[in-house]
Design an enzyme around this catalytic site. Structure first.
Site, PDB file in Angstrom:
ATOM      1  N   ASP A   1     -22.067  16.795  20.558  1.00  0.00           N
ATOM      2  CA  ASP A   1     -20.903  17.200  21.108  1.00  0.00           C
ATOM      3  C   ASP A   1     -19.849  15.905  20.728  1.00  0.00           C
ATOM      4  O   ASP A   1     -19.799  14.881  21.324  1.00  0.00           O
ATOM      5  CB  ASP A   1     -20.813  17.254  22.658  1.00  0.00           C
TER       6      ASP A   1
ATOM      7  N   ASP B   1     -17.138  21.888  17.437  1.00  0.00           N
ATOM      8  CA  ASP B   1     -17.289  20.641  17.796  1.00  0.00           C
ATOM      9  C   ASP B   1     -18.634  20.498  18.528  1.00  0.00           C
ATOM     10  O   ASP B   1     -18.771  19.264  19.036  1.00  0.00           O
ATOM     11  CB  ASP B   1     -16.398  19.853  18.661  1.00  0.00           C
ATOM     12  N   GLU B   2     -19.607  21.361  18.529  1.00  0.00           N
ATOM     13  CA  GLU B   2     -20.739  21.130  19.262  1.00  0.00           C
ATOM     14  C   GLU B   2     -21.938  22.050  18.868  1.00  0.00           C
ATOM     15  O   GLU B   2     -21.713  23.190  18.314  1.00  0.00           O
ATOM     16  CB  GLU B   2     -20.411  21.628  20.977  1.00  0.00           C
TER      17      GLU B   2
END
Length: 360
Positions: free
Chosen positions: A14, A108-109
């Site tokens: 993350d 983003d993850e």
């Protein structure tokens, strides 16, 4: 603990305050200041907040007017989604150096299954550390990582030591980790459901585990079965890649530079073995072989050869790879890295082979 659970090696990565961190990276004037990515107008909403802004209670999805009241010095920055997508692709490429089993959750993850991996590394923790270091070196951004034996726990672990943290939950630690957690901190239990659970006297993972599955299904429907399982640190969901990979590769960096023909051919073998193992496990085959050579002075080159048909046996893959390498002889300097990759992949319907249990 169920045997199936202990066999997976899952990493949840993350990025830390991703959009805001990209803006602070690209604009030195924003570094150290409270930043919100989003619109500053009356009906604007915060898309992301820097850690400096979060200290004032500013968070994503908050109305901009509220955020401005809570942090008068807040700097609003217009989103640049094309830039965020480009950085996300850069980060995804780092993931792909380790495993093709990448399940993006957002820009983003992502979840990574590294039970078997392209680096042939036994430690998922070490892989997570390497990925974090590569992301920082290549993007100047930080990521938090969680390592565990299922997706639920890996997600919880990545939230545990933010920012730029790493936390591992081993198979024997799962239940103890879940027991004291507030149900509102469980991934998959939102504020409304958490409030309903509190009304029923369910406040922690331990409380949740005391209840029979029938009770949870009665009050929460199908999701009750999921809550019953995660209260016991059980999550059977696999990491599902969003699409067939375009290529698969493996490379080896040597402690001492290779200089002889025999050393080079021997040094190529681990990458060949790793790529072919992936092909056997997934049923994916390719039409293009590429050999990568990095010299001692870090100069690198690649040589490729494509075939009209798929490379359907290991002997053919080895022969072509070695021919590509030997065509470069005599090499002008020592070699510090060799790699092999297959591209123009085609996936069969074969299921992924049984994964092996590896140490954390």
């Amino acid at each position: 603990m169920e045997q199936q659970e202990t066999q997976r090696k899952i990493i949840h990565l993350d990025m830390d305050a991703f959009y805001a961190s990209v803006e602070q990276r690209d604009n030195p004037e924003l570094r150290g200041r409270p930043v919100a990515v989003g619109g500053s107008r009356q009906r604007g909403v915060v898309a992301a907040a820097s850690y400096e802004a979060r200290q004032f209670g500013v968070r994503s999805a908050m109305p901009s007017t509220v955020a401005q009241r809570q942090c008068p010095d807040l700097v609003f920055v217009k989103p640049r989604f094309e830039v965020y997508k480009a950085v996300s692709r850069q980060i995804r490429a780092i993931f792909a150096e380790y495993t093709p089993l990448i399940e993006p959750v957002s820009l983003d993850e992502a979840y990574l299954d590294v039970t078997e991996n392209l680096k042939q590394m036994a430690s998922a923790t070490r892989i997570a550390q390497q990925i974090q270091a590569k992301i920082l070196a290549e993007t100047q951004l930080t990521a938090s990582a969680g390592v565990s034996y299922n997706k639920f726990l890996a997600k919880l672990a990545s939230d545990y030591r933010k920012p730029h943290g790493l936390h591992v939950i081993k198979p024997e630690e799962g239940l103890a980790f879940v027991e004291p957690l507030k149900v509102g901190d469980f991934h998959g239990i939102g504020p409304v459901t958490a409030a309903k659970m509190n009304q029923l006297g369910i406040f922690t993972g331990a409380d949740l585990r005391e209840l029979p599955e029938a009770f949870l299904r009665q009050h929460f429907g199908k999701a009750g079965g999921y809550y019953y399982a995660i209260a016991r640190a059980i999550d059977h969901r696999p990491v599902v890649a969003d699409r067939v990979r375009k290529s698969v590769g493996s490379e080896t960096t040597f402690e001492q530079d290779l200089t002889t023909d025999e050393e080079l051919l021997e040094g190529l073998q681990p990458s060949l073995d790793s790529v072919w193992e992936y092909c056997q496990r997934t049923g994916v085959l390719g039409r293009t072989v590429t050999v990568k050579v990095k010299y001692a002075d870090f100069q690198q080159l690649t040589r490729s050869r494509s075939s009209l048909g798929l490379f359907t046996d290991k002997q053919l893959l080895e022969r072509v790879s070695r021919e590509l390498l030997t065509a470069l002889y005599p090499l002008p300097k020592g070699v510090r890295l060799l790699g092999v990759s297959l591209s123009n992949l085609e996936a069969s319907e074969d299921s992924v082979g049984r994964q092996l249990a590896l140490p954390f």
